[in-house]
Design an enzyme around this catalytic site. Sequence first.
Site, PDB file in Angstrom:
ATOM      1  N   GLY A 232       0.805  -1.216   0.000  1.00 55.78           N
ATOM      2  CA  GLY A 232       0.000   0.000   0.000  1.00 55.78           C
ATOM      3  C   GLY A 232       0.837   1.265   0.000  1.00 55.78           C
ATOM      4  O   GLY A 232       1.849   1.369  -0.696  1.00 55.78           O
ATOM      5  N   CYS A 233       0.417   2.242   0.795  1.00 55.43           N
ATOM      6  CA  CYS A 233       1.076   3.552   0.812  1.00 55.43           C
ATOM      7  C   CYS A 233       2.532   3.477   1.259  1.00 55.43           C
ATOM      8  O   CYS A 233       3.322   4.366   0.934  1.00 55.43           O
ATOM      9  CB  CYS A 233       0.306   4.504   1.723  1.00 55.43           C
ATOM     10  SG  CYS A 233      -1.350   4.917   1.115  1.00 55.43           S
ATOM     11  N   ALA A 234       2.897   2.467   2.007  1.00 59.89           N
ATOM     12  CA  ALA A 234       4.292   2.309   2.450  1.00 59.89           C
ATOM     13  C   ALA A 234       5.162   1.664   1.389  1.00 59.89           C
ATOM     14  O   ALA A 234       6.376   1.558   1.558  1.00 59.89           O
ATOM     15  CB  ALA A 234       4.340   1.481   3.735  1.00 59.89           C
ATOM     16  N   GLY A 235       4.559   1.230   0.278  1.00 59.60           N
ATOM     17  CA  GLY A 235       5.277   0.419  -0.692  1.00 59.60           C
ATOM     18  C   GLY A 235       6.448   1.100  -1.367  1.00 59.60           C
ATOM     19  O   GLY A 235       7.456   0.461  -1.676  1.00 59.60           O
TER      20      GLY A 235
ATOM     21  N   MET B 236       3.715   5.347   5.762  1.00 56.80           N
ATOM     22  CA  MET B 236       2.947   4.403   6.558  1.00 56.80           C
ATOM     23  C   MET B 236       1.925   3.722   5.665  1.00 56.80           C
ATOM     24  O   MET B 236       1.419   4.323   4.721  1.00 56.80           O
ATOM     25  CB  MET B 236       2.260   5.103   7.720  1.00 56.80           C
ATOM     26  CG  MET B 236       3.212   5.665   8.760  1.00 56.80           C
ATOM     27  SD  MET B 236       2.364   6.350  10.203  1.00 56.80           S
ATOM     28  CE  MET B 236       1.469   7.692   9.432  1.00 56.80           C
TER      29      MET B 236
END
Length: 348
Positions: free
Chosen positions: A140-143, A334
């Site tokens: 997700g956004c941490a990728g 995160m």
Amino acid sequence: MANVSLLSTATAVPPYTLSQEEIARAACEVFAPQMPDFAPLAAVFHTAGITKRHVTRPLQWFLEPRGWAERNAAYLDMACDLFVEAAGTALARAGIAPQDVGTVVTVSSTGIATPTLEARVAGRLGLRPDVERVPLFGLGCAGGTSGLSVAARLAGSRPGEVVLMVTVELCSLAFRLDKLTKENIVATALFGDGAAACVLAADRDGLAVIEASGQHTWPDTLDIMGWKVETEGFGVIFDRSIPPFAEENAAAAIGTILARGGLALTDIDRFICHPGGAKVVTALEASLGLAPGSLDAERDVLAGYGNMSAPTVFFVLERILARGLPPRAALTSMGPGFSASCVALRAA
């Protein structure tokens, strides 16, 4: 592990641009007749700090019923194009020929591709047949930050090898007409599409040296963020506690990651953060002890592109690089897990 340098970065976006006002009007037409409580929820379109976004298809496409198959077909089409654009630009900026890439790390969580994206575009991009493929899904956004960390570790373990990291996310394909929930309205107000690429190699001069990297996953937080896989497509999982959770916990997690590399929070001259939303950016400033307004590049990216998930932090990085990277910086993101990821950079 050899010293790993970030040689170049690049970003790419789809060809369709929608203003936040256009999206807000369309959302009102779709949801207001079905949701008695839509009016107060609609305020998020005006408080999200977003002016416009780039999306994979024209507005009308999103206003017609779509199932999982159509959404994923659109993902494969645009994700491959953006992959080639971002990767090609990053390689050109680094002065690296595609056939000199030894490993490709691909990060994407907004569609399913088997064969994976890098296999689908290998011929178009000019990758050699023996390139090693490392696809990462579900971050997700941490990728983006996590993918950079993985790519750096691979480059450090194989001196002389060029590692290409590409992240592509088409979050707009998760917009759902049938999902009458607050989470879906927030997603409709926040998400945009984009891609980014980085080129890394050990023992070469570049933009910066990777000093430390790592991840932290908090226990019992699976319900904070993620996807539900449903017949019509992905359904977003958002918890309203994300901003206060970030304010309370982000600094300690990032500090722990930095400490494993012999660094402290006070060693970092500029935190380069994933701007998940306006409230999250404010929460990160508070958590990291930054003056209000310090994360100005993050707010600029959020305003012009929305939350593109994993690639977004590299749009911020590009702006910081254009200004001149300070002696030490740290990318932070995160994402689902719930987790934090961090990569520390020392300016070349």
